[in-house]
Design an enzyme around this catalytic site. Structure first.
Site, PDB file in Angstrom:
ATOM      1  NE  ARG A 152      -3.763  -1.606   2.808  1.00  0.00           N
ATOM      2  CZ  ARG A 152      -4.333  -2.018   3.923  1.00  0.00           C
ATOM      3  NH1 ARG A 152      -3.685  -1.934   5.063  1.00  0.00           N
ATOM      4  NH2 ARG A 152      -5.550  -2.493   3.916  1.00  0.00           N
ATOM      5  CE  LYS A 204      -2.547  -1.987  -4.091  1.00  0.00           C
ATOM      6  NZ  LYS A 204      -1.929  -0.832  -3.466  1.00  0.00           N
ATOM      7  NE  ARG A 211      -6.023   7.902  -3.533  1.00  0.00           N
ATOM      8  CZ  ARG A 211      -6.222   9.115  -3.013  1.00  0.00           C
ATOM      9  NH1 ARG A 211      -6.970   9.253  -1.944  1.00  0.00           N
ATOM     10  NH2 ARG A 211      -5.677  10.175  -3.562  1.00  0.00           N
ATOM     11  N   GLY A 255      -2.972   8.525 -13.295  1.00  0.00           N
ATOM     12  CA  GLY A 255      -1.879   7.722 -13.853  1.00  0.00           C
ATOM     13  C   GLY A 255      -1.245   6.827 -12.817  1.00  0.00           C
ATOM     14  CB  CYS A 258      -1.440   1.650  -8.193  1.00  0.00           C
ATOM     15  SG  CYS A 258       0.102   0.905  -7.660  1.00  0.00           S
ATOM     16  CE1 TYR A 313       0.939   7.936  -9.432  1.00  0.00           C
ATOM     17  CE2 TYR A 313       3.069   7.310 -10.304  1.00  0.00           C
ATOM     18  CZ  TYR A 313       2.135   7.269  -9.297  1.00  0.00           C
ATOM     19  OH  TYR A 313       2.394   6.580  -8.140  1.00  0.00           O
ATOM     20  CE  LYS A 314       2.383  10.577  -5.579  1.00  0.00           C
ATOM     21  NZ  LYS A 314       1.969   9.918  -4.398  1.00  0.00           N
ATOM     22  NE  ARG A 321       5.788   2.472 -13.156  1.00  0.00           N
ATOM     23  CZ  ARG A 321       5.875   1.572 -12.170  1.00  0.00           C
ATOM     24  NH1 ARG A 321       5.966   0.295 -12.455  1.00  0.00           N
ATOM     25  NH2 ARG A 321       5.885   1.958 -10.921  1.00  0.00           N
TER      26      ARG A 321
END
Ligand SMILES: NC(=O)c1ccc[n+]([C@@H]2O[C@H](COP(=O)([O-])OP(=O)(O)OC[C@H]3O[C@@H](n4cnc5c(N)ncnc54)[C@H](O)[C@@H]3O)[C@@H](O)[C@H]2O)c1
Length: 418
Positions: A152, A204, A211, A255, A258, A313-314, A321
Protein backbone atom coordinates in the site's frame (compact mmCIF):
# COMPACT_ATOMS: atom_id res chain seq x y z
CA UNK A 1 17.41 -14.13 10.65
CA UNK A 2 15.59 -15.36 7.54
CA UNK A 3 16.81 -15.85 3.99
CA UNK A 4 14.56 -13.97 1.59
CA UNK A 5 14.39 -13.59 -2.17
CA UNK A 6 12.57 -10.56 -3.56
CA UNK A 7 11.60 -11.13 -7.17
CA UNK A 8 11.49 -7.82 -9.01
CA UNK A 9 13.59 -5.04 -7.48
CA UNK A 10 11.59 -2.05 -8.75
CA UNK A 11 9.58 0.63 -6.93
CA UNK A 12 8.06 -1.96 -4.54
CA UNK A 13 10.57 -4.80 -4.44
CA UNK A 14 13.72 -2.78 -3.82
CA UNK A 15 12.53 -0.85 -0.74
CA UNK A 16 10.97 -4.06 0.61
CA UNK A 17 14.25 -5.94 0.11
CA UNK A 18 16.24 -3.12 1.69
CA UNK A 19 13.90 -2.96 4.71
CA UNK A 20 14.17 -6.70 5.38
CA UNK A 21 17.96 -6.46 4.95
CA UNK A 22 18.11 -3.57 7.41
CA UNK A 23 16.52 -5.84 10.04
CA UNK A 24 19.35 -8.36 9.68
CA UNK A 25 17.77 -10.77 7.19
CA UNK A 26 19.87 -12.04 4.27
CA UNK A 27 18.09 -10.77 1.19
CA UNK A 28 18.72 -11.51 -2.48
CA UNK A 29 16.96 -9.46 -5.16
CA UNK A 30 16.25 -11.49 -8.28
CA UNK A 31 15.52 -9.40 -11.34
CA UNK A 32 15.77 -9.94 -15.10
CA UNK A 33 16.94 -6.37 -15.56
CA UNK A 34 20.75 -6.49 -15.48
CA UNK A 35 20.99 -2.73 -15.07
CA UNK A 36 18.98 -2.88 -11.82
CA UNK A 37 20.95 -5.91 -10.58
CA UNK A 38 24.36 -4.40 -11.33
CA UNK A 39 23.39 -1.06 -9.79
CA UNK A 40 22.18 -2.76 -6.60
CA UNK A 41 25.39 -4.79 -6.28
CA UNK A 42 27.31 -1.51 -6.46
CA UNK A 43 25.06 -0.17 -3.69
CA UNK A 44 23.28 2.19 -6.09
CA UNK A 45 19.66 2.65 -7.14
CA UNK A 46 18.14 3.55 -10.51
CA UNK A 47 14.82 4.90 -9.20
CA UNK A 48 14.05 8.07 -7.27
CA UNK A 49 12.79 7.56 -3.70
CA UNK A 50 13.78 9.64 -0.66
CA UNK A 51 16.14 7.79 1.70
CA UNK A 52 16.29 4.64 -0.41
CA UNK A 53 19.73 5.32 -1.90
CA UNK A 54 21.34 5.63 1.54
CA UNK A 55 19.57 2.56 2.92
CA UNK A 56 20.54 0.39 -0.06
CA UNK A 57 24.15 1.56 0.13
CA UNK A 58 24.25 0.65 3.82
CA UNK A 59 22.68 -2.82 3.63
CA UNK A 60 24.69 -3.77 0.52
CA UNK A 61 27.93 -2.76 2.24
CA UNK A 62 26.88 -4.79 5.32
CA UNK A 63 26.47 -7.82 3.07
CA UNK A 64 22.77 -8.24 3.84
CA UNK A 65 21.47 -7.35 0.36
CA UNK A 66 22.68 -8.44 -3.06
CA UNK A 67 21.07 -9.09 -6.41
CA UNK A 68 21.29 -11.60 -9.22
CA UNK A 69 19.62 -12.47 -12.51
CA UNK A 70 18.66 -15.99 -11.49
CA UNK A 71 16.36 -17.27 -8.76
CA UNK A 72 18.29 -18.42 -5.65
CA UNK A 73 17.54 -21.85 -4.22
CA UNK A 74 16.45 -23.07 -0.81
CA UNK A 75 15.49 -19.78 0.91
CA UNK A 76 12.89 -19.24 3.64
CA UNK A 77 10.74 -16.81 1.65
CA UNK A 78 10.13 -15.72 -1.94
CA UNK A 79 8.37 -12.37 -2.30
CA UNK A 80 6.99 -11.57 -5.76
CA UNK A 81 6.94 -7.85 -6.66
CA UNK A 82 6.85 -7.94 -10.47
CA UNK A 83 4.67 -5.67 -12.64
CA UNK A 84 1.01 -6.42 -13.31
CA UNK A 85 0.18 -4.19 -16.29
CA UNK A 86 -2.90 -4.32 -18.49
CA UNK A 87 -3.19 -5.38 -22.11
CA UNK A 88 -4.56 -3.18 -24.90
CA UNK A 89 -8.03 -4.62 -24.22
CA UNK A 90 -7.73 -3.65 -20.51
CA UNK A 91 -7.40 -7.24 -19.30
CA UNK A 92 -4.64 -8.05 -16.80
CA UNK A 93 -1.28 -9.04 -18.26
CA UNK A 94 -0.19 -11.70 -15.79
CA UNK A 95 2.83 -12.94 -17.74
CA UNK A 96 5.35 -11.45 -15.26
CA UNK A 97 3.67 -13.09 -12.27
CA UNK A 98 3.35 -16.37 -14.15
CA UNK A 99 7.02 -16.40 -15.13
CA UNK A 100 8.10 -15.40 -11.61
CA UNK A 101 6.09 -18.27 -10.07
CA UNK A 102 7.52 -20.70 -12.63
CA UNK A 103 11.05 -19.52 -11.74
CA UNK A 104 10.35 -20.22 -8.06
CA UNK A 105 9.20 -23.82 -8.59
CA UNK A 106 12.68 -25.46 -8.76
CA UNK A 107 14.01 -23.19 -5.97
CA UNK A 108 11.64 -23.61 -3.01
CA UNK A 109 12.17 -26.25 -0.32
CA UNK A 110 10.05 -27.74 2.42
CA UNK A 111 9.08 -24.86 4.74
CA UNK A 112 9.52 -22.03 2.20
CA UNK A 113 6.88 -19.31 1.92
CA UNK A 114 5.79 -17.78 -1.40
CA UNK A 115 4.24 -14.33 -1.09
CA UNK A 116 2.59 -12.40 -3.88
CA UNK A 117 2.92 -8.63 -3.32
CA UNK A 118 2.03 -7.59 -6.87
CA UNK A 119 -1.47 -6.17 -7.16
CA UNK A 120 -3.43 -8.88 -8.95
CA UNK A 121 -6.96 -9.77 -10.13
CA UNK A 122 -9.16 -11.65 -7.64
CA UNK A 123 -8.36 -15.39 -7.43
CA UNK A 124 -4.80 -15.02 -8.84
CA UNK A 125 -3.29 -16.95 -5.92
CA UNK A 126 -5.89 -19.71 -6.11
CA UNK A 127 -6.26 -20.03 -9.87
CA UNK A 128 -2.87 -18.98 -11.28
CA UNK A 129 -0.25 -19.55 -8.59
CA UNK A 130 -1.38 -22.73 -6.86
CA UNK A 131 -1.55 -24.89 -10.02
CA UNK A 132 2.03 -23.82 -10.88
CA UNK A 133 3.30 -24.30 -7.32
CA UNK A 134 1.76 -27.79 -7.27
CA UNK A 135 4.61 -28.75 -9.62
CA UNK A 136 7.00 -28.45 -6.63
CA UNK A 137 5.58 -31.70 -5.30
CA UNK A 138 5.34 -30.06 -1.86
CA UNK A 139 2.09 -30.17 0.12
CA UNK A 140 0.66 -26.68 -0.36
CA UNK A 141 -0.21 -25.06 2.94
CA UNK A 142 1.65 -27.73 4.93
CA UNK A 143 5.13 -27.85 3.37
CA UNK A 144 4.90 -24.76 1.19
CA UNK A 145 3.18 -21.66 2.58
CA UNK A 146 1.45 -19.32 0.15
CA UNK A 147 -0.11 -15.88 0.69
CA UNK A 148 -1.00 -12.59 -0.91
CA UNK A 149 0.16 -9.52 0.97
CA UNK A 150 -0.64 -6.45 -1.09
CA UNK A 151 1.54 -3.37 -0.94
CA UNK A 152 0.00 0.00 0.00
CA UNK A 153 3.03 2.28 -0.04
CA UNK A 154 2.89 5.85 -1.31
CA UNK A 155 5.72 6.76 -3.72
CA UNK A 156 7.79 9.50 -2.12
CA UNK A 157 7.11 8.11 1.38
CA UNK A 158 7.84 4.47 0.74
CA UNK A 159 10.28 3.71 3.56
CA UNK A 160 8.11 5.36 6.19
CA UNK A 161 4.91 3.71 4.93
CA UNK A 162 6.47 0.25 4.63
CA UNK A 163 7.16 0.49 8.34
CA UNK A 164 4.08 2.28 9.65
CA UNK A 165 1.19 1.18 7.39
CA UNK A 166 -1.03 -1.62 8.53
CA UNK A 167 -0.82 -4.68 6.32
CA UNK A 168 -3.09 -7.46 5.10
CA UNK A 169 -1.85 -11.03 4.87
CA UNK A 170 -4.14 -13.37 2.96
CA UNK A 171 -2.93 -16.93 3.27
CA UNK A 172 -4.30 -19.93 1.45
CA UNK A 173 -4.72 -21.43 4.93
CA UNK A 174 -4.25 -20.31 8.52
CA UNK A 175 -0.72 -21.70 8.79
CA UNK A 176 0.37 -19.80 5.65
CA UNK A 177 -1.09 -16.58 7.05
CA UNK A 178 0.71 -17.05 10.36
CA UNK A 179 4.10 -17.84 8.78
CA UNK A 180 3.90 -14.83 6.48
CA UNK A 181 2.58 -12.54 9.23
CA UNK A 182 5.55 -13.40 11.44
CA UNK A 183 7.93 -12.58 8.57
CA UNK A 184 6.41 -9.11 8.02
CA UNK A 185 6.36 -8.43 11.76
CA UNK A 186 10.10 -7.86 11.54
CA UNK A 187 9.61 -4.75 9.35
CA UNK A 188 6.02 -3.60 9.98
CA UNK A 189 5.06 -1.57 13.05
CA UNK A 190 1.44 -1.20 11.93
CA UNK A 191 -1.17 -3.86 12.61
CA UNK A 192 -1.12 -6.99 10.43
CA UNK A 193 -4.55 -8.42 9.59
CA UNK A 194 -5.01 -12.02 8.54
CA UNK A 195 -7.57 -13.06 5.93
CA UNK A 196 -7.91 -15.28 2.85
CA UNK A 197 -5.86 -14.71 -0.30
CA UNK A 198 -8.88 -13.76 -2.42
CA UNK A 199 -10.15 -11.31 0.21
CA UNK A 200 -6.69 -9.73 0.33
CA UNK A 201 -6.72 -9.38 -3.47
CA UNK A 202 -10.16 -7.74 -3.34
CA UNK A 203 -9.09 -5.39 -0.53
CA UNK A 204 -6.15 -3.99 -2.48
CA UNK A 205 -8.23 -3.58 -5.63
CA UNK A 206 -11.08 -1.88 -3.78
CA UNK A 207 -8.69 0.53 -2.05
CA UNK A 208 -7.42 1.78 -5.39
CA UNK A 209 -10.86 1.62 -6.98
CA UNK A 210 -12.28 3.74 -4.15
CA UNK A 211 -9.81 6.46 -5.07
CA UNK A 212 -10.36 6.11 -8.81
CA UNK A 213 -14.15 6.36 -8.53
CA UNK A 214 -13.90 9.41 -6.27
CA UNK A 215 -11.42 11.13 -8.59
CA UNK A 216 -13.80 10.36 -11.49
CA UNK A 217 -16.53 12.18 -9.56
CA UNK A 218 -14.26 15.21 -9.09
CA UNK A 219 -13.35 15.16 -12.79
CA UNK A 220 -17.03 14.97 -13.74
CA UNK A 221 -17.66 17.95 -11.48
CA UNK A 222 -14.84 19.84 -13.26
CA UNK A 223 -16.42 19.18 -16.65
CA UNK A 224 -19.91 20.16 -15.45
CA UNK A 225 -18.52 23.31 -13.84
CA UNK A 226 -16.96 24.47 -17.09
CA UNK A 227 -20.28 23.85 -18.82
CA UNK A 228 -22.38 25.58 -16.17
CA UNK A 229 -20.11 28.54 -15.46
CA UNK A 230 -18.94 27.76 -11.93
CA UNK A 231 -15.55 27.20 -10.34
CA UNK A 232 -15.38 23.55 -9.26
CA UNK A 233 -12.53 24.30 -6.84
CA UNK A 234 -14.78 26.67 -4.92
CA UNK A 235 -17.60 24.10 -5.00
CA UNK A 236 -15.24 21.46 -3.58
CA UNK A 237 -13.94 23.76 -0.87
CA UNK A 238 -17.43 24.72 0.25
CA UNK A 239 -19.01 21.27 -0.12
CA UNK A 240 -16.17 19.79 1.92
CA UNK A 241 -17.25 21.99 4.84
CA UNK A 242 -19.98 19.35 5.28
CA UNK A 243 -18.74 17.03 8.03
CA UNK A 244 -19.34 13.87 6.01
CA UNK A 245 -18.25 15.03 2.53
CA UNK A 246 -14.75 14.82 1.09
CA UNK A 247 -14.70 15.50 -2.65
CA UNK A 248 -11.25 14.87 -4.10
CA UNK A 249 -9.43 17.13 -6.58
CA UNK A 250 -9.90 16.97 -10.35
CA UNK A 251 -6.93 16.97 -12.70
CA UNK A 252 -5.74 16.00 -16.17
CA UNK A 253 -6.41 12.30 -15.48
CA UNK A 254 -5.23 9.43 -13.33
CA UNK A 255 -1.88 7.72 -13.85
CA UNK A 256 0.67 5.45 -12.27
CA UNK A 257 1.04 1.71 -12.17
CA UNK A 258 -1.80 1.30 -9.64
CA UNK A 259 -4.96 3.43 -9.63
CA UNK A 260 -5.10 3.78 -13.41
CA UNK A 261 -4.89 0.01 -13.91
CA UNK A 262 -6.18 -1.92 -10.92
CA UNK A 263 -9.91 -1.14 -11.31
CA UNK A 264 -9.77 -2.84 -14.71
CA UNK A 265 -8.91 -6.12 -12.91
CA UNK A 266 -12.36 -5.97 -11.33
CA UNK A 267 -14.07 -4.96 -14.57
CA UNK A 268 -12.49 -8.00 -16.22
CA UNK A 269 -13.73 -10.36 -13.53
CA UNK A 270 -17.24 -9.06 -12.87
CA UNK A 271 -20.01 -7.74 -15.10
CA UNK A 272 -21.33 -5.94 -12.00
CA UNK A 273 -18.40 -3.52 -11.98
CA UNK A 274 -20.36 -0.90 -13.94
CA UNK A 275 -19.64 2.21 -11.87
CA UNK A 276 -15.99 1.16 -11.69
CA UNK A 277 -15.78 0.84 -15.48
CA UNK A 278 -17.48 4.19 -16.10
CA UNK A 279 -15.11 5.86 -13.63
CA UNK A 280 -12.10 4.51 -15.52
CA UNK A 281 -13.59 5.84 -18.75
CA UNK A 282 -14.24 9.25 -17.13
CA UNK A 283 -10.68 9.52 -15.84
CA UNK A 284 -9.17 8.33 -19.12
CA UNK A 285 -11.13 11.05 -20.93
CA UNK A 286 -9.39 13.88 -19.05
CA UNK A 287 -6.29 14.30 -21.28
CA UNK A 288 -8.67 14.80 -24.24
CA UNK A 289 -10.72 17.27 -22.21
CA UNK A 290 -7.56 19.26 -21.42
CA UNK A 291 -6.46 19.04 -25.06
CA UNK A 292 -9.78 20.50 -26.19
CA UNK A 293 -9.45 23.30 -23.65
CA UNK A 294 -5.96 24.18 -24.92
CA UNK A 295 -7.24 24.09 -28.49
CA UNK A 296 -10.10 26.45 -27.69
CA UNK A 297 -7.80 28.88 -25.80
CA UNK A 298 -5.36 28.96 -28.72
CA UNK A 299 -7.94 28.77 -31.51
CA UNK A 300 -6.31 25.61 -32.88
CA UNK A 301 -3.16 23.61 -32.20
CA UNK A 302 -1.42 23.24 -35.56
CA UNK A 303 1.95 25.02 -35.41
CA UNK A 304 1.40 26.29 -31.86
CA UNK A 305 4.08 25.92 -29.18
CA UNK A 306 2.90 24.44 -25.89
CA UNK A 307 5.04 24.49 -22.75
CA UNK A 308 4.21 21.51 -20.58
CA UNK A 309 5.31 21.79 -16.96
CA UNK A 310 5.47 18.34 -15.34
CA UNK A 311 4.76 15.00 -17.01
CA UNK A 312 4.91 12.48 -14.15
CA UNK A 313 1.68 10.97 -12.85
CA UNK A 314 1.87 12.84 -9.56
CA UNK A 315 4.00 15.58 -7.98
CA UNK A 316 7.60 15.27 -6.77
CA UNK A 317 8.31 11.77 -8.10
CA UNK A 318 10.02 10.52 -11.29
CA UNK A 319 7.41 7.91 -12.33
CA UNK A 320 5.82 8.52 -15.76
CA UNK A 321 3.98 5.20 -16.07
CA UNK A 322 0.42 5.68 -17.38
CA UNK A 323 0.82 9.40 -16.80
CA UNK A 324 -2.13 11.30 -18.29
CA UNK A 325 0.18 14.24 -19.05
CA UNK A 326 2.36 11.94 -21.15
CA UNK A 327 -0.82 11.07 -23.11
CA UNK A 328 -1.63 14.75 -23.42
CA UNK A 329 1.88 15.42 -24.75
CA UNK A 330 1.47 12.74 -27.47
CA UNK A 331 -2.00 14.01 -28.39
CA UNK A 332 -0.76 17.61 -28.69
CA UNK A 333 2.02 16.52 -31.06
CA UNK A 334 -0.45 14.48 -33.08
CA UNK A 335 -2.50 17.65 -33.55
CA UNK A 336 0.57 19.44 -34.91
CA UNK A 337 1.66 21.37 -31.80
CA UNK A 338 5.31 21.82 -30.88
CA UNK A 339 5.65 20.69 -27.25
CA UNK A 340 8.45 21.83 -24.95
CA UNK A 341 8.57 19.99 -21.66
CA UNK A 342 10.11 20.83 -18.30
CA UNK A 343 10.12 18.14 -15.61
CA UNK A 344 12.73 18.37 -12.86
CA UNK A 345 12.04 14.78 -11.72
CA UNK A 346 11.46 12.77 -14.90
CA UNK A 347 14.16 14.65 -16.81
CA UNK A 348 16.33 11.64 -17.57
CA UNK A 349 13.41 9.58 -18.83
CA UNK A 350 12.25 12.02 -21.48
CA UNK A 351 14.20 13.25 -24.46
CA UNK A 352 12.75 16.70 -24.34
CA UNK A 353 13.62 18.40 -21.07
CA UNK A 354 14.21 22.12 -20.73
CA UNK A 355 14.62 24.36 -17.74
CA UNK A 356 11.45 26.31 -16.98
CA UNK A 357 12.35 29.51 -18.83
CA UNK A 358 13.89 27.83 -21.90
CA UNK A 359 10.70 25.75 -22.14
CA UNK A 360 8.75 29.06 -22.29
CA UNK A 361 10.69 30.41 -25.28
CA UNK A 362 8.29 31.26 -28.15
CA UNK A 363 5.54 29.48 -26.27
CA UNK A 364 1.87 30.18 -26.98
CA UNK A 365 0.66 28.65 -23.72
CA UNK A 366 2.09 27.29 -20.49
CA UNK A 367 0.20 24.22 -19.26
CA UNK A 368 0.85 23.10 -15.70
CA UNK A 369 0.43 19.33 -15.85
CA UNK A 370 1.91 18.33 -12.48
CA UNK A 371 2.33 20.43 -9.35
CA UNK A 372 5.98 19.65 -8.60
CA UNK A 373 7.32 21.85 -5.76
CA UNK A 374 9.78 23.44 -8.21
CA UNK A 375 6.84 25.10 -10.01
CA UNK A 376 5.63 26.96 -6.90
CA UNK A 377 7.68 30.07 -7.47
CA UNK A 378 7.99 30.55 -11.19
CA UNK A 379 8.83 34.13 -12.16
CA UNK A 380 5.97 34.70 -14.60
CA UNK A 381 7.29 38.14 -15.65
CA UNK A 382 10.43 36.39 -16.88
CA UNK A 383 8.37 33.64 -18.52
CA UNK A 384 6.14 36.27 -20.20
CA UNK A 385 9.20 37.96 -21.74
CA UNK A 386 10.17 34.68 -23.42
CA UNK A 387 6.69 33.78 -24.63
CA UNK A 388 5.02 34.33 -27.94
CA UNK A 389 1.49 34.10 -26.53
CA UNK A 390 0.00 35.03 -23.18
CA UNK A 391 -1.94 32.07 -21.77
CA UNK A 392 -1.39 29.88 -18.74
CA UNK A 393 -3.56 26.82 -18.09
CA UNK A 394 -3.39 25.39 -14.56
CA UNK A 395 -4.78 21.84 -14.38
CA UNK A 396 -4.08 21.53 -10.62
CA UNK A 397 -5.26 24.79 -9.04
CA UNK A 398 -1.65 25.30 -7.98
CA UNK A 399 -0.37 28.48 -9.60
CA UNK A 400 -0.82 32.01 -8.31
CA UNK A 401 -3.46 33.69 -10.46
CA UNK A 402 -2.58 37.22 -9.28
CA UNK A 403 1.14 36.80 -10.10
CA UNK A 404 0.27 35.48 -13.54
CA UNK A 405 -2.18 38.29 -14.34
CA UNK A 406 0.31 40.85 -12.95
CA UNK A 407 2.84 39.55 -15.48
CA UNK A 408 0.35 40.36 -18.24
CA UNK A 409 -0.62 36.75 -18.85
CA UNK A 410 -4.13 35.28 -18.89
CA UNK A 411 -4.86 32.60 -16.30
CA UNK A 412 -7.12 29.64 -17.11
CA UNK A 413 -8.05 26.98 -14.58
CA UNK A 414 -9.26 23.43 -15.27
CA UNK A 415 -12.79 23.14 -13.91
CA UNK A 416 -13.53 26.86 -13.87
CA UNK A 417 -16.27 27.97 -16.24
CA UNK A 418 -16.60 31.51 -17.54
N1 LIG B 1 4.77 1.44 -7.54
C1 LIG B 1 3.93 1.52 -6.53
O1 LIG B 1 3.80 2.55 -5.89
C2 LIG B 1 3.08 0.31 -6.11
C3 LIG B 1 2.34 0.40 -4.93
C4 LIG B 1 1.60 -0.69 -4.53
C5 LIG B 1 1.59 -1.84 -5.32
N2 LIG B 1 2.29 -1.89 -6.49
C6 LIG B 1 2.28 -3.14 -7.25
O2 LIG B 1 3.54 -3.79 -7.09
C7 LIG B 1 3.89 -4.50 -8.28
C8 LIG B 1 5.26 -4.08 -8.75
O3 LIG B 1 5.21 -2.71 -9.13
P1 LIG B 1 6.52 -1.83 -9.25
O4 LIG B 1 6.04 -0.44 -9.35
O5 LIG B 1 7.50 -2.18 -8.21
O6 LIG B 1 7.10 -2.36 -10.67
P2 LIG B 1 8.52 -2.03 -11.31
O7 LIG B 1 8.34 -2.09 -12.78
O8 LIG B 1 9.11 -0.81 -10.69
O9 LIG B 1 9.45 -3.25 -10.84
C9 LIG B 1 9.22 -4.55 -11.24
C10 LIG B 1 10.56 -5.26 -11.45
O10 LIG B 1 10.28 -6.62 -11.75
C11 LIG B 1 11.22 -7.07 -12.70
N3 LIG B 1 10.68 -8.28 -13.33
C12 LIG B 1 9.67 -8.39 -14.22
N4 LIG B 1 9.42 -9.69 -14.48
C13 LIG B 1 10.30 -10.40 -13.76
C14 LIG B 1 10.51 -11.79 -13.61
N5 LIG B 1 9.76 -12.69 -14.23
N6 LIG B 1 11.51 -12.18 -12.79
C15 LIG B 1 12.28 -11.29 -12.12
N7 LIG B 1 12.09 -9.95 -12.21
C16 LIG B 1 11.11 -9.52 -13.02
C17 LIG B 1 11.40 -5.89 -13.61
O11 LIG B 1 12.62 -5.97 -14.33
C18 LIG B 1 11.37 -4.73 -12.62
O12 LIG B 1 12.67 -4.37 -12.16
C19 LIG B 1 2.76 -4.23 -9.26
O13 LIG B 1 1.82 -5.26 -9.20
C20 LIG B 1 2.14 -2.95 -8.74
O14 LIG B 1 0.79 -2.82 -9.12
C21 LIG B 1 3.06 -0.84 -6.88
Amino acid sequence: MKTICVIGIGYVGLPTAAMFASKGHKVIGYDLNEKAVNALNRGEIIIEEPGLGDLVKKVVSQGNLSAQTSCPKGLDAYIIAVPTPINEDKTADMRFVESAVNAIVPCVRKGSAVILESTSPPRTVEDLMLPILAKTGLKIGEELYVAHSPERILPGKVLEELRTNSRIVGGINQKSSEVVKSLYESIVEGEIFITTSTTAEMCKLMENTFRDVNIALANELAKMSEELGVNCWEVIKLANQHPRVNILSPGPGVGGHCIALDPWFLVEKSANAKLIKQSRINNDSMPMFVLNKIESILNGLEGKTVTLLGVTYKPNIDDIRESPVMHLWKMLEKEGANVKVCDPHAGEKINNNFDIYSACENSDIIVLGVNHDQFADIDFSLAAEKMNGCSVLDTRNFLNEQEIEKAGLKYYLLGKGN
